[in-house]
Motif scaffolding. Structure first.
Motif, short mmCIF file in Angstrom:
data_model
loop_
_atom_site.label_atom_id
_atom_site.label_comp_id
_atom_site.label_asym_id
_atom_site.label_seq_id
_atom_site.Cartn_x
_atom_site.Cartn_y
_atom_site.Cartn_z
N ASP A 83 42.61 56.28 58.13
CA ASP A 83 43.85 57.05 57.94
C ASP A 83 44.56 56.69 56.63
O ASP A 83 45.32 57.48 56.10
N GLU A 84 44.31 55.49 56.13
CA GLU A 84 44.98 55.03 54.90
C GLU A 84 44.24 55.43 53.63
O GLU A 84 44.80 55.36 52.54
N LEU A 85 42.98 55.79 53.76
CA LEU A 85 42.13 55.97 52.58
C LEU A 85 42.70 56.97 51.58
O LEU A 85 42.74 56.69 50.38
N ASP A 86 43.15 58.12 52.02
CA ASP A 86 43.64 59.14 51.09
C ASP A 86 44.87 58.72 50.31
O ASP A 86 45.08 59.16 49.18
N ARG A 87 45.69 57.86 50.90
CA ARG A 87 46.91 57.44 50.18
C ARG A 87 46.76 56.11 49.46
O ARG A 87 47.72 55.57 48.91
N THR A 88 45.55 55.60 49.43
CA THR A 88 45.26 54.34 48.74
C THR A 88 44.76 54.63 47.33
O THR A 88 43.86 55.44 47.15
N ARG A 89 45.35 54.00 46.36
CA ARG A 89 44.95 54.15 44.96
C ARG A 89 44.14 52.92 44.55
O ARG A 89 44.46 51.80 44.92
N VAL A 90 43.11 53.18 43.76
CA VAL A 90 42.19 52.13 43.31
C VAL A 90 42.44 51.83 41.84
O VAL A 90 42.60 52.75 41.03
N GLU A 91 42.44 50.54 41.51
CA GLU A 91 42.49 50.09 40.12
C GLU A 91 41.35 49.10 39.93
O GLU A 91 41.13 48.24 40.78
N VAL A 92 40.62 49.25 38.84
CA VAL A 92 39.54 48.34 38.50
C VAL A 92 39.89 47.64 37.20
O VAL A 92 40.26 48.29 36.21
N SER A 93 39.78 46.32 37.22
CA SER A 93 40.00 45.51 36.01
C SER A 93 38.68 44.85 35.65
O SER A 93 38.07 44.17 36.48
N LEU A 94 38.24 45.05 34.43
CA LEU A 94 37.03 44.41 33.90
C LEU A 94 37.48 43.22 33.08
O LEU A 94 38.19 43.37 32.07
N LEU A 95 37.10 42.03 33.53
CA LEU A 95 37.58 40.80 32.90
C LEU A 95 36.75 40.42 31.68
O LEU A 95 35.52 40.54 31.69
N GLU A 96 37.45 39.97 30.65
CA GLU A 96 36.80 39.31 29.53
C GLU A 96 36.51 37.87 29.97
O GLU A 96 37.20 37.36 30.87
N PRO A 97 35.54 37.21 29.39
CA PRO A 97 35.28 35.81 29.78
C PRO A 97 36.53 34.96 29.55
O PRO A 97 37.21 35.07 28.53
N ALA A 98 36.84 34.12 30.52
CA ALA A 98 38.00 33.23 30.42
C ALA A 98 37.76 32.18 29.35
O ALA A 98 36.65 31.68 29.19
N GLN A 99 38.82 31.85 28.65
CA GLN A 99 38.78 30.84 27.59
C GLN A 99 39.70 29.69 27.97
O GLN A 99 40.80 29.91 28.48
#
Length: 182
Positions: free
Chosen positions: A88-104
């Motif tokens: 029931d929550e799927l339609d109102r859920t927004r997705v964000e994807v973060s692609l990480l640079e290697p940590a320094q």
């Protein structure tokens, strides 16, 4: 969806991975050569602008396509801060994807020096002390714009007191590319 082909593919992969758990038909994912590269991602789920789940990888250890799909499922169904996502929550859920640079490694003399050298809005930060470790994505600066508050909350997330400091604390920083559903 973003006009960036990689971002569009990553968001579609993430939503497909979650939707598959509910028997939702998958949308076609545009092929992109980077999807087979090793990559580290975080998938953040929100509802009405509020966090609903966030899980990710700090280091690349599988293909970008696999990493985003696994982290999407984990954000929806294994983030211990939230109940399992329901159909029931799927339609109102927004997705964000973060692609990480290697940590320094982040070199600093003491806490005040670290605070002075943080770059609000740009730095994702990993704090480690002994077996305790926590991270905040750069997006967290949107809700914690003050460096002292940002670091204090990160310490709490790691299970340490907000005012704790020890010379054995290590910090690493990283940047991200991010894409968000509208």
């Amino acid at each position: 969806m973003p006009s960036d082909p990689l971002g569009s593919s990553l968001l579609t992969l993430a939503r497909n991975a979650i939707g598959k758990r509910f028997g939702v038909a998958e949308c076609a994912v545009a092929a992109h050569p980077s999807l087979q590269d090793l990559g580290a991602t975080f998938v953040t789920l929100t509802q009405d602008g509020q966090l609903r789940g966030c899980i990710g990888s700090l280091e690349a250890h599988r293909t970008l396509a696999d990493d985003v799909a696994e982290n999407a499922v984990a954000a929806a169904f294994r983030d211990p801060r939230f109940p399992l996502l329901t159909s029931d929550e799927l339609d109102r859920t927004r997705v964000e994807v973060s692609l990480l640079e290697p940590a320094q490694p982040f070199v600093f003399a003491d806490e005040d020096d670290a605070l002075a050298r943080l770059r609000p809005g740009r730095d994702g930060l990993i704090l480690t002390h002994g077996l305790r470790r926590a991270t905040f994505l750069p997006q967290v600066w949107e809700t914690l714009p003050n460096a002292r508050q940002f670091l204090a909350q990160l310490k709490l997330k790691a299970g340490l007191p907000a005012d704790f400091w020890d010379k054995k604390i290590t910090l690493s920083r990283y940047g991200v590319q991010k894409w968000k559903e509208t």
